[in-house]
Design a protein around this motif. Structure first.
Motif, short mmCIF file in Angstrom:
data_model
loop_
_atom_site.label_atom_id
_atom_site.label_comp_id
_atom_site.label_asym_id
_atom_site.label_seq_id
_atom_site.Cartn_x
_atom_site.Cartn_y
_atom_site.Cartn_z
N THR A 79 0.81 -1.21 0.00
CA THR A 79 0.00 0.00 0.00
C THR A 79 0.85 1.27 0.00
OG1 THR A 79 -0.16 -0.09 2.42
CG2 THR A 79 -1.92 -1.15 1.15
N ALA A 122 2.60 5.53 -10.22
CA ALA A 122 1.48 4.68 -9.79
C ALA A 122 1.32 3.48 -10.71
CB ALA A 122 0.19 5.49 -9.74
N GLU A 146 3.92 1.03 -9.73
CA GLU A 146 3.55 0.40 -8.46
C GLU A 146 2.49 -0.67 -8.67
OE1 GLU A 146 2.39 3.23 -5.53
OE2 GLU A 146 4.46 3.65 -4.96
N ARG A 147 1.50 -0.40 -9.52
CA ARG A 147 0.45 -1.40 -9.77
C ARG A 147 1.02 -2.62 -10.49
NH1 ARG A 147 -2.67 3.39 -10.51
NH2 ARG A 147 -2.44 3.35 -12.77
N SER A 182 -5.18 2.40 -5.44
CA SER A 182 -4.17 3.12 -6.21
C SER A 182 -4.81 3.94 -7.33
CB SER A 182 -3.16 2.13 -6.80
OG SER A 182 -2.25 2.78 -7.66
N GLN A 203 -4.80 8.03 -7.60
CA GLN A 203 -4.32 8.71 -8.81
C GLN A 203 -5.34 9.73 -9.29
OE1 GLN A 203 -2.74 6.08 -11.85
NE2 GLN A 203 -3.28 7.53 -13.47
#
Length: 303
Positions: free
Chosen positions: A146, A214, A217-218, A241, A245
């Motif tokens: 997270t 982001a 990260e995903r 996420s 965003q």
């Protein structure tokens, strides 16, 4: 004789004034048994000339004409490091004078494999703005998905740890988040409450840059989440996420980006700001033999 600590400093296109302050903060460390490995990743000739102007034999400058990205250069630093320990550092940040000595003691006292510290937030003009949020000393695996558990340039571990746990060079962003997740099974992490670094943050929240990070990260969450935290929790993390965003983009469009930035850090009072400003001045104080006589005054340079 090999140095006790290697400090890795990857450089791309940071302003010379930032590089000056970053390197001065290394020269001003209370622990002096170090080597500074500066890796220029496709930097301009002007930047390379500036880096080579330092005459301290402990500063090693490695120049690459083409850029391979941060992860590749961090792995290279680990390979060539001669110190028993390796500390991360970024070219736009500033170490506090006791950073290395404090973190070496903290690593030994905690029994951890890797230690990270808090930071004091500064802006583009070296003005003190806030402190990073105080987090628990231990790191929960699920929390790594997270949020990123450490401020990357505050990390210190044995050099052997970095060699055994390389960064994923296919990731252009968030390489550190992937490293912490993939290394969690055999690594004891420790988050120290003591600030050890002045961490530079841009005044404006760039929604496009945030969106790129982001997306990486995903990608990391989709790759490792199902097997480590389960499919259900992975789906929740991915959904949050996307929502975050969207919030950042909306805040930027409506002029509320500053409020979003303030929520990420702990506010400080005037007395604390003065204290950290004095510490910052000590960190970047000029050293007698840091540069040769031909080095330009970089305070007037912008790139």
């Amino acid at each position: 004789m090999s140095p006790f600590v290697s400090i890795g400093l990857p450089v791309a296109a940071e302003p010379p004034a930032y590089l000056r302050d970053a390197i001065r903060s290394v020269l001003n460390q209370s622990h002096q048994d170090w080597e500074l490995i500066v890796v220029a990743d496709g930097s301009s000739a002007k930047t390379v000339d500036y880096l080579r102007s330092f005459r301290d034999p402990r500063i090693r400058v490695i120049v690459h004409e083409s850029s391979r990205g941060l992860a590749a250069r961090l792995n290279e630093i680990a390979r060539v490091a001669r110190g028993e320990y390796l500390a991360r550092m970024d070219a736009d940040d500033i170490m506090m004078p006791e950073r290395i000595s404090h973190q070496l003691a903290t690593l030994a006292a905690s029994g951890a494999d890797l230690v990270a510290g808090r930071s004091v937030i500064i802006d583009e003009d070296n003005a003190v703005r806030a402190e990073s949020v105080l987090a628990p000393p231990t790191v929960d695996l699920a929390s790594m998905f997270t949020s990123t558990p450490f401020i990357h340039p505050t990390v210190l571990a044995r050099t052997s740890w970095f060699r055994e746990h390389p960064y994923d060079e296919t990731l252009l962003r968030c390489q550190d988040k992937a490293l912490w997740i993939t290394s969690a099974a055999d690594t004891r992490y420790f988050r120290d409450a003591e600030p050890v670094l002045f961490y530079r943050v841009a005044g404006d929240l760039n929604p496009a840059k945030f969106a790129r990070s982001a997306r990486f990260e995903r990608r990391i969450v989709r790759r490792y989440g199902p097997g480590m935290i389960g499919a259900g929790r992975t789906a929740v993390v991915l959904a949050r996420s996307l929502v975050k965003q969207g919030v950042v983009r909306a805040a930027s469009l409506t002029g509320r980006a500053e409020a979003i930035m303030r929520r990420r850090y702990d506010a400080i009072g005037e007395a604390q700001a003065r204290h950290w400003s004095e510490r910052l001045a000590a960190s970047i104080a000029p050293t007698p033999a840091e540069m040769n006589a031909q080095t330009p005054d970089v305070s007037e340079e912008t790139s």
